[in-house]
Write a protein that holds these residues in place. Structure first.
Motif, PDB file in Angstrom:
ATOM      1  N   LEU A  35       0.839  -1.192   0.000  1.00 39.84           N
ATOM      2  CA  LEU A  35       0.000   0.000   0.000  1.00 39.84           C
ATOM      3  C   LEU A  35       0.880   1.250   0.000  1.00 39.84           C
ATOM      4  CD1 LEU A  35      -2.711  -1.057   2.609  1.00 39.84           C
ATOM      5  CD2 LEU A  35      -2.873  -1.101   0.112  1.00 39.84           C
ATOM      6  N   PRO A  36       0.409   2.303  -0.654  1.00 38.46           N
ATOM      7  CA  PRO A  36       1.210   3.527  -0.724  1.00 38.46           C
ATOM      8  C   PRO A  36       1.256   4.306   0.591  1.00 38.46           C
ATOM      9  CG  PRO A  36      -0.891   3.850  -1.815  1.00 38.46           C
ATOM     10  CD  PRO A  36      -0.813   2.391  -1.437  1.00 38.46           C
ATOM     11  N   LYS A  37       0.331   3.992   1.498  1.00 38.78           N
ATOM     12  CA  LYS A  37       0.367   4.622   2.820  1.00 38.78           C
ATOM     13  C   LYS A  37      -0.087   3.590   3.845  1.00 38.78           C
ATOM     14  CE  LYS A  37      -4.254   6.641   2.920  1.00 38.78           C
ATOM     15  NZ  LYS A  37      -5.054   7.837   3.014  1.00 38.78           N
ATOM     16  N   PRO A  38       0.408   3.715   5.061  1.00 37.92           N
ATOM     17  CA  PRO A  38       0.061   2.715   6.068  1.00 37.92           C
ATOM     18  C   PRO A  38      -1.399   2.822   6.505  1.00 37.92           C
ATOM     19  CG  PRO A  38       1.455   4.425   7.024  1.00 37.92           C
ATOM     20  CD  PRO A  38       1.344   4.724   5.562  1.00 37.92           C
ATOM     21  N   LEU A  39      -1.977   1.674   6.784  1.00 38.40           N
ATOM     22  CA  LEU A  39      -3.325   1.569   7.339  1.00 38.40           C
ATOM     23  C   LEU A  39      -3.279   0.620   8.519  1.00 38.40           C
ATOM     24  CD1 LEU A  39      -5.509   0.880   4.139  1.00 38.40           C
ATOM     25  CD2 LEU A  39      -5.286   3.053   5.341  1.00 38.40           C
ATOM     26  N   THR A  40      -4.193   0.792   9.440  1.00 39.70           N
ATOM     27  CA  THR A  40      -4.359  -0.234  10.463  1.00 39.70           C
ATOM     28  C   THR A  40      -5.227  -1.328   9.847  1.00 39.70           C
ATOM     29  OG1 THR A  40      -6.408   0.651  11.400  1.00 39.70           O
ATOM     30  CG2 THR A  40      -4.308   1.503  12.308  1.00 39.70           C
ATOM     31  N   PRO A  41      -5.200  -2.519  10.405  1.00 41.61           N
ATOM     32  CA  PRO A  41      -6.067  -3.574   9.875  1.00 41.61           C
ATOM     33  C   PRO A  41      -7.549  -3.197   9.912  1.00 41.61           C
ATOM     34  CG  PRO A  41      -4.375  -4.531  11.251  1.00 41.61           C
ATOM     35  CD  PRO A  41      -4.278  -3.042  11.430  1.00 41.61           C
ATOM     36  N   LEU A  42      -7.991  -2.480  10.941  1.00 41.48           N
ATOM     37  CA  LEU A  42      -9.397  -2.080  11.015  1.00 41.48           C
ATOM     38  C   LEU A  42      -9.728  -1.054   9.930  1.00 41.48           C
ATOM     39  CD1 LEU A  42     -12.145  -2.369  12.349  1.00 41.48           C
ATOM     40  CD2 LEU A  42     -11.447  -0.612  14.011  1.00 41.48           C
ATOM     41  N   GLU A  43      -8.818  -0.131   9.663  1.00 49.04           N
ATOM     42  CA  GLU A  43      -9.036   0.817   8.560  1.00 49.04           C
ATOM     43  C   GLU A  43      -9.139   0.070   7.240  1.00 49.04           C
ATOM     44  OE1 GLU A  43      -6.685   4.794  10.188  1.00 49.04           O
ATOM     45  OE2 GLU A  43      -5.530   3.197   9.215  1.00 49.04           O
ATOM     46  N   ALA A  44      -8.281  -0.913   7.046  1.00 47.26           N
ATOM     47  CA  ALA A  44      -8.326  -1.719   5.819  1.00 47.26           C
ATOM     48  C   ALA A  44      -9.652  -2.467   5.735  1.00 47.26           C
ATOM     49  CB  ALA A  44      -7.149  -2.686   5.779  1.00 47.26           C
ATOM     50  N   TRP A  45     -10.092  -3.087   6.835  1.00 44.17           N
ATOM     51  CA  TRP A  45     -11.385  -3.789   6.872  1.00 44.17           C
ATOM     52  C   TRP A  45     -12.503  -2.842   6.433  1.00 44.17           C
ATOM     53  CZ3 TRP A  45     -13.669  -8.503   7.828  1.00 44.17           C
ATOM     54  CH2 TRP A  45     -15.031  -8.477   8.100  1.00 44.17           C
ATOM     55  N   ASN A  46     -12.535  -1.652   7.036  1.00 46.25           N
ATOM     56  CA  ASN A  46     -13.591  -0.689   6.706  1.00 46.25           C
ATOM     57  C   ASN A  46     -13.587  -0.334   5.227  1.00 46.25           C
ATOM     58  OD1 ASN A  46     -14.716  -0.462   9.303  1.00 46.25           O
ATOM     59  ND2 ASN A  46     -13.273   1.147   9.888  1.00 46.25           N
ATOM     60  N   LEU A  47     -12.424  -0.081   4.666  1.00 45.52           N
ATOM     61  CA  LEU A  47     -12.335   0.265   3.248  1.00 45.52           C
ATOM     62  C   LEU A  47     -12.711  -0.916   2.356  1.00 45.52           C
ATOM     63  CD1 LEU A  47      -9.057   2.389   3.256  1.00 45.52           C
ATOM     64  CD2 LEU A  47     -11.379   3.220   2.813  1.00 45.52           C
ATOM     65  N   MET A  48     -12.260  -2.112   2.711  1.00 45.40           N
ATOM     66  CA  MET A  48     -12.542  -3.294   1.886  1.00 45.40           C
ATOM     67  C   MET A  48     -14.021  -3.635   1.851  1.00 45.40           C
ATOM     68  SD  MET A  48      -9.345  -5.940   2.470  1.00 45.40           S
ATOM     69  CE  MET A  48      -9.465  -6.035   4.234  1.00 45.40           C
ATOM     70  N   HIS A  49     -14.747  -3.330   2.937  1.00 41.61           N
ATOM     71  CA  HIS A  49     -16.147  -3.736   3.012  1.00 41.61           C
ATOM     72  C   HIS A  49     -17.138  -2.588   2.842  1.00 41.61           C
ATOM     73  CE1 HIS A  49     -13.939  -7.101   4.799  1.00 41.61           C
ATOM     74  NE2 HIS A  49     -14.821  -7.790   4.114  1.00 41.61           N
ATOM     75  N   ALA A  50     -16.642  -1.382   2.602  1.00 45.48           N
ATOM     76  CA  ALA A  50     -17.535  -0.239   2.415  1.00 45.48           C
ATOM     77  C   ALA A  50     -18.383  -0.396   1.154  1.00 45.48           C
ATOM     78  CB  ALA A  50     -16.725   1.060   2.351  1.00 45.48           C
ATOM     79  N   ARG A  51     -17.757  -0.894   0.110  1.00 45.97           N
ATOM     80  CA  ARG A  51     -18.456  -1.143  -1.162  1.00 45.97           C
ATOM     81  C   ARG A  51     -18.195  -2.593  -1.560  1.00 45.97           C
ATOM     82  NH1 ARG A  51     -15.792   2.631  -5.375  1.00 45.97           N
ATOM     83  NH2 ARG A  51     -15.049   0.560  -5.576  1.00 45.97           N
ATOM     84  N   PRO A  52     -19.134  -3.484  -1.250  1.00 43.25           N
ATOM     85  CA  PRO A  52     -18.918  -4.902  -1.590  1.00 43.25           C
ATOM     86  C   PRO A  52     -18.756  -5.107  -3.101  1.00 43.25           C
ATOM     87  CG  PRO A  52     -20.805  -4.626  -0.122  1.00 43.25           C
ATOM     88  CD  PRO A  52     -20.390  -3.258  -0.563  1.00 43.25           C
TER      89      PRO A  52
END
Length: 166
Positions: free
Chosen positions: A33-50
């Protein structure tokens, strides 16, 4: 992914249900990833738009599985969470462990146990899923899920990488 990225991903504290030789399914996929994310931030982004078709896939899963006494899970809600702790639920998953670098989730049922571990380490995000089946239905269930899961995770990670890059 460059070899050095794999090496960085390998140092993350990935959790699985059991030793690899005792699992019925094990898959790890990673992206830089071009910038760091926490796993929860990644979860939120991955599941925001199925991904397209996911609602139908979960409906089909629930409809067929219910005929065999397996509980309905309903799919992903897309509701973002600002924090979670061990014991909380993220949709149908139980949060087993959470930190700035690891989010470990489980779903356990009569037919199989699933653990998904999302790790973020040195700019590498990895999703590791491990499964242990308990009966013939669990083994039959994994026949279509095994290849579908790999494709879904790959597409989701690619979409996440593009989203974070823009």
């Amino acid at each position: 992914m460059p070899p050095s990225s794999f090496a960085r991903a390998a140092t993350a504290r990935i959790q699985v249900l059991a030793p690899a030789n005792e699992l019925d399914f094990l898959d790890t996929q990673s992206v830089v990833l071009p910038k760091p994310l926490t796993p929860l931030e990644a979860w939120n982004l991955m599941h925001a738009r199925p991904l397209p078709g996911m609602k139908l896939a979960f409906w089909l899963r629930d409809t067929v599985s219910a005929c065999f006494g397996v509980k309905r899970i309903g799919g992903f809600s897309g509701q973002p969470r600002t924090s979670v702790q061990a014991g909380d639920k993220l949709d149908f998953f139980l949060v087993e462990a959470v930190s700035d670098t690891v989010l470990t989730l489980t779903a356990r049922d009569s037919h199989l146990d699933v653990m998904t571990c999302i790790t973020c380490n040195s700019g590498v995000l990895s999703v590791t899923s491990s499964v242990k089946t308990h009966n013939w239905f669990g083994r039959a269930y994994m026949i279509p899920v095994r290849p579908a899961h790999k494709l879904i995770v790959a597409a989701t990670l690619k979409r996440l990488q593009q989203q974070v890059s823009s």
